[in-house]
Design a protein around this motif. Structure first.
Motif, PDB file in Angstrom:
ATOM      1  N   ASP A   1       5.178   3.925  -6.595  1.00  0.00           N
ATOM      2  CA  ASP A   1       4.533   5.186  -6.243  1.00  0.00           C
ATOM      3  C   ASP A   1       5.610   6.259  -6.059  1.00  0.00           C
ATOM      4  O   ASP A   1       6.563   6.063  -5.304  1.00  0.00           O
ATOM      5  CB  ASP A   1       3.746   5.005  -4.936  1.00  0.00           C
ATOM      6  CG  ASP A   1       2.846   6.185  -4.622  1.00  0.00           C
ATOM      7  OD1 ASP A   1       3.228   7.326  -4.927  1.00  0.00           O
ATOM      8  OD2 ASP A   1       1.759   5.967  -4.065  1.00  0.00           O
TER       9      ASP A   1
ATOM     10  N   ASN B   1       0.805  -1.224   0.000  1.00  0.00           N
ATOM     11  CA  ASN B   1       0.000   0.000   0.000  1.00  0.00           C
ATOM     12  C   ASN B   1       0.833   1.267   0.000  1.00  0.00           C
ATOM     13  O   ASN B   1       0.346   2.340  -0.352  1.00  0.00           O
ATOM     14  CB  ASN B   1      -0.948   0.008   1.207  1.00  0.00           C
ATOM     15  CG  ASN B   1      -0.207   0.061   2.532  1.00  0.00           C
ATOM     16  OD1 ASN B   1       0.769  -0.657   2.720  1.00  0.00           O
ATOM     17  ND2 ASN B   1      -0.665   0.899   3.444  1.00  0.00           N
TER      18      ASN B   1
ATOM     19  N   ALA C   1      -3.726  -7.316   2.922  1.00  0.00           N
ATOM     20  CA  ALA C   1      -2.877  -6.122   2.811  1.00  0.00           C
ATOM     21  C   ALA C   1      -1.438  -6.436   3.207  1.00  0.00           C
ATOM     22  O   ALA C   1      -0.486  -5.934   2.593  1.00  0.00           O
ATOM     23  CB  ALA C   1      -3.436  -5.004   3.685  1.00  0.00           C
TER      24      ALA C   1
ATOM     25  N   ARG D   1       0.412  -8.407   0.387  1.00  0.00           N
ATOM     26  CA  ARG D   1       0.822  -7.616  -0.785  1.00  0.00           C
ATOM     27  C   ARG D   1       2.062  -6.811  -0.399  1.00  0.00           C
ATOM     28  O   ARG D   1       1.978  -5.768   0.242  1.00  0.00           O
ATOM     29  CB  ARG D   1      -0.315  -6.681  -1.217  1.00  0.00           C
ATOM     30  CG  ARG D   1      -1.574  -7.396  -1.678  1.00  0.00           C
ATOM     31  CD  ARG D   1      -2.564  -6.424  -2.311  1.00  0.00           C
ATOM     32  NE  ARG D   1      -3.080  -5.459  -1.358  1.00  0.00           N
ATOM     33  CZ  ARG D   1      -4.199  -5.632  -0.641  1.00  0.00           C
ATOM     34  NH1 ARG D   1      -4.897  -6.750  -0.776  1.00  0.00           N
ATOM     35  NH2 ARG D   1      -4.606  -4.699   0.195  1.00  0.00           N
ATOM     36  N   ARG D   2       3.207  -7.285  -0.842  1.00  0.00           N
ATOM     37  CA  ARG D   2       4.448  -6.688  -0.360  1.00  0.00           C
ATOM     38  C   ARG D   2       5.599  -6.977  -1.315  1.00  0.00           C
ATOM     39  O   ARG D   2       5.500  -7.862  -2.173  1.00  0.00           O
ATOM     40  CB  ARG D   2       4.793  -7.256   1.021  1.00  0.00           C
ATOM     41  CG  ARG D   2       5.202  -8.732   0.974  1.00  0.00           C
ATOM     42  CD  ARG D   2       5.133  -9.393   2.331  1.00  0.00           C
ATOM     43  NE  ARG D   2       5.724 -10.735   2.326  1.00  0.00           N
ATOM     44  CZ  ARG D   2       5.108 -11.830   1.899  1.00  0.00           C
ATOM     45  NH1 ARG D   2       3.873 -11.769   1.419  1.00  0.00           N
ATOM     46  NH2 ARG D   2       5.733 -13.013   1.934  1.00  0.00           N
TER      47      ARG D   2
ATOM     48  N   THR E   1      -2.881   0.638  -6.328  1.00  0.00           N
ATOM     49  CA  THR E   1      -3.634  -0.601  -6.485  1.00  0.00           C
ATOM     50  C   THR E   1      -3.537  -1.134  -7.905  1.00  0.00           C
ATOM     51  O   THR E   1      -3.724  -0.398  -8.874  1.00  0.00           O
ATOM     52  CB  THR E   1      -5.115  -0.368  -6.136  1.00  0.00           C
ATOM     53  OG1 THR E   1      -5.204   0.125  -4.797  1.00  0.00           O
ATOM     54  CG2 THR E   1      -5.913  -1.663  -6.248  1.00  0.00           C
TER      55      THR E   1
END
Length: 219
Positions: A122, A111, A205, A208-209, A116
């Motif tokens: 990012d 995140n 969550a 997801r890494r 997403t």
């Protein structure tokens, strides 16, 4: 008897010299990996030295302990220093730093690393990766495995491809920041090796890494 006493003295010196370090998060003293590595190396070296010595087994054990302790302590100390620097640089970023033996793992939650369903890093995460690259360039006697993971939502094939693209994106960014590409290995594992329950949103969550595993070498 004198040789045995000398060996015991060497072992004591190995364990007592620099036996603790300061944890930069908790400010508590903890056993240094360098001390553990030196002790293990000294024990192994002493056994090997005694075994291969044709003459005096005590002298062989003493020499082996000295060499083994230096090698083991050197790797441990090197990783101790790198771990401390990484913890300082990454404090408050959301990236978790873990130590497993002589390996250091950086666990980067999806995140904060990617948007997403995207494999593009990012931009807000660039400064964090810049900090990681800064340390990796300083401590350049390591091999770096960049591993991508997803949750179990979606098809196995899609998750596998997404994890590969994300691992490669982080690896490419580190290379662009000056980390030698020879040291970098990128691989995706898809939804395999979950660290939490995929049955909950919070568990997915965590799964997801991207993990950056920094492996010490003896070079």
């Amino acid at each position: 008897m004198i040789k045995q006493t000398a060996i015991a003295s060497l072992m004591a010196a190995v364990f007592l010299s620099g036996c603790t370090t300061m944890d930069p998060y908790t400010q508590e003293q903890k056993t240094s990996r360098a001390t553990s590595g030196a002790g293990i190396g000294a024990v192994a070296g002493a056994i090997l030295g005694a075994a291969v010595s044709d003459g005096n087994r005590g002298e062989g054990a003493l020499a082996g302990a000295a060499i083994g302790g230096a090698v083991g302590g050197g790797i441990g100390y090197y990783q101790d220093q790198q771990e401390m620097r990484l913890r300082q640089e990454l404090e408050g970023t959301g990236v978790r730093v873990e130590r497993v033996g002589d390996d250091i793992r950086l666990i980067m939650p999806g995140n904060i690393t990617f948007a997403t369903d995207s494999a593009s890093v990012d931009p807000a995460f660039y400064p964090v990766l810049d900090s990681v690259a800064l340390v990796l360039k300083k401590f350049d006697r390591t091999v770096i495995d960049v591993e991508g993971y997803t949750d179990s939502t979606g098809s196995f094939e899609y998750n596998q491809q997404l994890s590969e693209r994300r691992a490669l994106a982080v690896s490419n960014y580190l290379a662009s920041a000056g980390v030698s590409g020879v040291r970098l290995n990128a691989r995706g594992y898809g939804e395999r090796n979950p660290i939490a329950d995929n049955g909950s949103a919070s568990g997915r969550a965590l799964n997801r890494r991207v993990e950056v595993r920094i492996r010490g070498t003896q070079q």
